[in-house]
Design a protein around this motif. Structure first.
Motif, short mmCIF file in Angstrom:
data_model
loop_
_atom_site.label_atom_id
_atom_site.label_comp_id
_atom_site.label_asym_id
_atom_site.label_seq_id
_atom_site.Cartn_x
_atom_site.Cartn_y
_atom_site.Cartn_z
N MET A 66 -6.98 11.46 2.18
CA MET A 66 -7.16 10.46 1.63
C MET A 66 -6.21 10.93 -0.07
N LYS A 67 -5.09 10.34 -0.43
CA LYS A 67 -4.44 10.59 -1.30
C LYS A 67 -5.99 10.51 -2.26
N PRO A 68 -5.44 10.80 -3.66
CA PRO A 68 -7.21 11.39 -4.81
C PRO A 68 -6.64 9.28 -5.44
N GLN A 69 -5.42 8.65 -5.35
CA GLN A 69 -5.42 7.64 -6.31
C GLN A 69 -6.49 6.75 -5.75
N SER A 70 -6.44 6.81 -3.63
CA SER A 70 -7.22 6.11 -3.07
C SER A 70 -8.12 6.50 -3.05
N ILE A 71 -8.81 7.43 -3.28
CA ILE A 71 -10.20 8.35 -3.59
C ILE A 71 -10.84 7.58 -5.07
N LEU A 72 -9.97 7.27 -6.11
CA LEU A 72 -9.90 6.94 -6.96
C LEU A 72 -10.64 5.39 -6.84
N VAL A 73 -9.91 4.40 -6.38
CA VAL A 73 -9.45 2.97 -6.48
C VAL A 73 -11.14 2.80 -5.54
N LEU A 74 -10.49 3.44 -4.55
CA LEU A 74 -12.64 3.28 -3.88
C LEU A 74 -14.03 3.76 -4.27
N LEU A 75 -13.61 4.51 -5.79
CA LEU A 75 -15.04 5.20 -6.25
C LEU A 75 -15.23 4.20 -6.77
N VAL A 76 -13.84 3.10 -7.90
CA VAL A 76 -14.07 2.17 -8.40
C VAL A 76 -14.11 1.19 -8.45
N LEU A 77 -14.18 0.24 -6.86
CA LEU A 77 -14.31 -0.59 -6.25
C LEU A 77 -16.29 -0.48 -5.67
N VAL A 78 -16.82 0.34 -5.46
CA VAL A 78 -18.60 0.56 -4.99
C VAL A 78 -18.95 0.46 -6.50
N VAL A 79 -18.66 1.23 -7.50
CA VAL A 79 -18.91 1.27 -9.67
C VAL A 79 -19.01 0.18 -9.51
N LEU A 80 -18.45 -0.88 -8.97
CA LEU A 80 -18.33 -2.38 -9.49
C LEU A 80 -18.97 -3.12 -8.70
N ALA A 81 -19.13 -3.17 -7.86
CA ALA A 81 -19.95 -3.43 -6.66
C ALA A 81 -21.77 -3.56 -6.62
N LEU A 82 -22.02 -1.93 -7.06
CA LEU A 82 -23.15 -1.62 -6.93
C LEU A 82 -23.71 -2.42 -8.59
N HIS A 83 -22.73 -3.26 -10.07
CA HIS A 83 -23.23 -3.51 -10.68
C HIS A 83 -22.96 -4.83 -10.98
N CYS A 84 -22.11 -5.42 -10.23
CA CYS A 84 -22.35 -6.71 -9.40
C CYS A 84 -24.09 -7.01 -9.12
N LYS A 85 -23.78 -6.42 -8.35
CA LYS A 85 -25.12 -6.72 -7.29
C LYS A 85 -26.68 -6.19 -8.33
N GLU A 86 -26.60 -4.77 -9.68
CA GLU A 86 -27.73 -5.71 -10.24
C GLU A 86 -27.56 -6.32 -11.24
N ASN A 87 -26.82 -7.22 -11.71
CA ASN A 87 -26.92 -7.91 -12.75
C ASN A 87 -26.96 -9.36 -11.89
N GLU A 88 -27.25 -9.65 -10.44
CA GLU A 88 -26.97 -10.80 -9.78
C GLU A 88 -28.29 -11.81 -10.82
N ALA A 89 -29.93 -10.94 -10.57
CA ALA A 89 -30.77 -11.66 -11.23
C ALA A 89 -30.02 -12.61 -12.81
#
Length: 67
Positions: free
Chosen positions: A1-24
């Protein structure tokens, strides 16, 4: 995997976890604002079930009277 792809995947995971945490938090009402009680399992027969509404995992918001 390219470093850019890994970075994009990591950012998406962090955003998904942040949204789940602030759902309530994003929901404007809570069980306390409806004069409800968080109960584990089921509500009493005289109470209305309003979903989790800020209660902890496995707890339900039970409101004895609305308004």
């Amino acid at each position: 995997m390219k470093p850019q792809s890994i970075l994009v995947l990591l950012v998406l995971v962090v955003l998904a976890l942040h949204c789940k945490e602030n759902e309530a938090v994003s929901f404007p009402w809570s069980c306390a604002s409806l004069s409800g009680v968080c109960r584990q399992g089921v509500c009493l027969p005289s109470e209305l079930y309003f979903g989790p509404l800020g209660c902890g995992k496995g707890f339900l918001c039970c409101v004895s009277h609305f308004l």
